[in-house]
Scaffold this active site. Structure first.
Site, PDB file in Angstrom:
ATOM      1  N   ASP A   1      40.971  47.761  28.264  1.00  0.00           N
ATOM      2  CA  ASP A   1      40.330  49.087  28.253  1.00  0.00           C
ATOM      3  C   ASP A   1      39.286  49.174  27.140  1.00  0.00           C
ATOM      4  O   ASP A   1      38.198  49.721  27.323  1.00  0.00           O
ATOM      5  CB  ASP A   1      41.370  50.221  28.158  1.00  0.00           C
ATOM      6  CG  ASP A   1      42.523  49.899  27.232  1.00  0.00           C
ATOM      7  OD1 ASP A   1      42.603  48.770  26.716  1.00  0.00           O
ATOM      8  OD2 ASP A   1      43.367  50.790  27.008  1.00  0.00           O
TER       9      ASP A   1
ATOM     10  N   ASP B   1      37.389  40.527  37.666  1.00  0.00           N
ATOM     11  CA  ASP B   1      36.701  41.102  38.819  1.00  0.00           C
ATOM     12  C   ASP B   1      35.962  42.377  38.398  1.00  0.00           C
ATOM     13  O   ASP B   1      34.766  42.556  38.659  1.00  0.00           O
ATOM     14  CB  ASP B   1      37.754  41.402  39.909  1.00  0.00           C
ATOM     15  CG  ASP B   1      37.129  41.735  41.258  1.00  0.00           C
ATOM     16  OD1 ASP B   1      35.898  41.782  41.355  1.00  0.00           O
ATOM     17  OD2 ASP B   1      37.892  41.955  42.212  1.00  0.00           O
TER      18      ASP B   1
HETATM   19 MG    MG Z   1      34.427  41.919  42.850  1.00  0.00          MG
END
Ligand code: MG
Ligand code: NAI
Length: 335
Positions: A204, A228
């Site tokens: 975070d 990702d």
């Molecule tokens: Mg992605």
């Protein structure tokens, strides 16, 4: 030299041919085979990633992948083809660089590399529902073996590219048995690379700094899901998703695949930016085929085209060039 091309769905059919053109121009002897995958393939054949496509990819050992459309709800028999293909080819490292390009949408000075573990974490697909569908559970798997090999990849690349620091990004404070393991193994591996500085951030906090001060990052080493998400965030600083390349790398096979998806909102219009897939192809040439002089030529041609102000509409707005016009510009700048 052989390449398996999988265009996939949506803008995959529009941007991948641009990268194929570039590769054909620079490597005339390249043998190209075509494989199918994706949502359209699933609707037509009942399989999102046919066994024949996996066989072609394994045999060629090099893949150029566009993007596939995956529904955000369960469809019986359907699973994300790219996630399956990464597993089937053991491409365990996903390299996602963000280097600012000469476009008005990029943040000057950003030059970072996200090294994303590509085979486990929540993406192993072990998901189920009970309670008449009202309770869903997914398994997050982290292993020493996968953490070790991705950490070695990150530190080795840092060294190869003359980078200074690897930042381990995790959520070990909440997930000590999984992310805590990833972190511990990464630190163990770091001891073999005394010339590279190692530090860590909770994911975070990393997201906060990615927005506030992206130039502070060098190499980010992180499990699958965080990689990702953070690589899409980083792509915004590179100039946008249309410019963000990636390479899935294993010991035998590599899959060049842009960070973006099938972009259904612009698919079929011929306006998608082919830069991300062209730069992904350059990564394949550099890291898998080990031909840096050809990779340099591709990257220089993209830079030259953008430096002239040749932009597609994701960068320029309305009056941008079409995909094919911009591909022409890249090819004309290939020296
Ligand atoms: Mg992605
Ligand atoms: P997306 O990356 O396809 O699109 C996000 C936004 O960026 C859209 O506004 C799109 O128009 C724009 N964009 C993306 N690539 C562009 C390009 N080359 N040129 C110009 N603009 C571009 O992400 P989204 O919309 O969340 O997902 C669409 C589909 O793609 C979903 O079905 C998803 O599952 C799939 N997807 C597939 C991936 C893969 O196969 N590797 C990766 C990510 C998403």
């Amino acid at each position: 030299m052989k390449l398996c091309v999988i265009e996939g769905d949506g803008i995959g059919h529009e941007v991948v041919p641009a990268a194929v053109r570039v590769l054909r121009q620079l490597i005339p002897q390249l043998e190209i085979v075509y494989g199918r995958a994706g949502w359209d393939c699933f609707e037509q054949t009942g399989q999102a990633l046919p066994a024949a496509t996996i066989a072609l990819a394994r045999e060629a050992q090099a893949v150029l992948f566009g993007a596939c459309s995956s529904p955000s709800y369960a469809v019986k028999g359907y699973a994300s083809p790219i996630v399956q293909l990464r597993h089937a080819t053991e491409t365990y490292a996903n390299l996602r660089p963000t280097r600012f390009l000469p476009v008005p949408t990029a943040r000057q000075g950003v030059d970072l590399l996200v090294v994303r573990e590509n085979t486990e974490d929540l993406y192993i697909g072990d998901e189920r529902t009970v309670d008449a569908g009202d309770t869903g559970t997914a398994t997050k798997r982290i292993t020493r073996r996968a953490s070790e090999r991705i950490a070695h990849t990150a530190f080795r690349l840092a060294r190869q590219e003359g980078r200074r620091r690897v930042t381990i990004v995790h959520k070990g404070n909440v997930l000590p048995q999984t992310d805590g393991l990833f972190r511990r193994v990464a630190y163990e591996v770091s001891r073999e690379y005394g010339d590279i500085e190692t530090d860590e951030l909770l994911v975070d906090t990393a997201a906060y700094w990615m927005v506030k001060e992206p130039t502070r990052f060098d190499v980010i080493l992180t499990p699958n899901l965080y990689g990702d998400i953070l690589s899409d965030m980083a792509a915004a600083w590179g100039g946008g998703l249309g410019l963000a390349p990636a390479l899935n790398l294993g010991d035998a096979v590599a899959i060049a695949e842009p960070v973006h998806g099938s972009a259904p909102d612009i698919a079929g219009q011929g306006i998608a930016n082919p830069t991300a897939v062209v730069l992904s192809a350059a990564m394949l040439v550099r890291h898998h085929w080990h031909k840096p002089e050809i990779a340099d030529r591709i990257e220089s041609a993209v830079n030259a085209a953008l430096s002239k102000g040749d932009y597609t509409s994701d960068i320029l707005g309305a009056n941008g060039m079409s995909t094919d016009q911009f591909a022409d510009s890249i090819c004309q700048n290939l020296l």
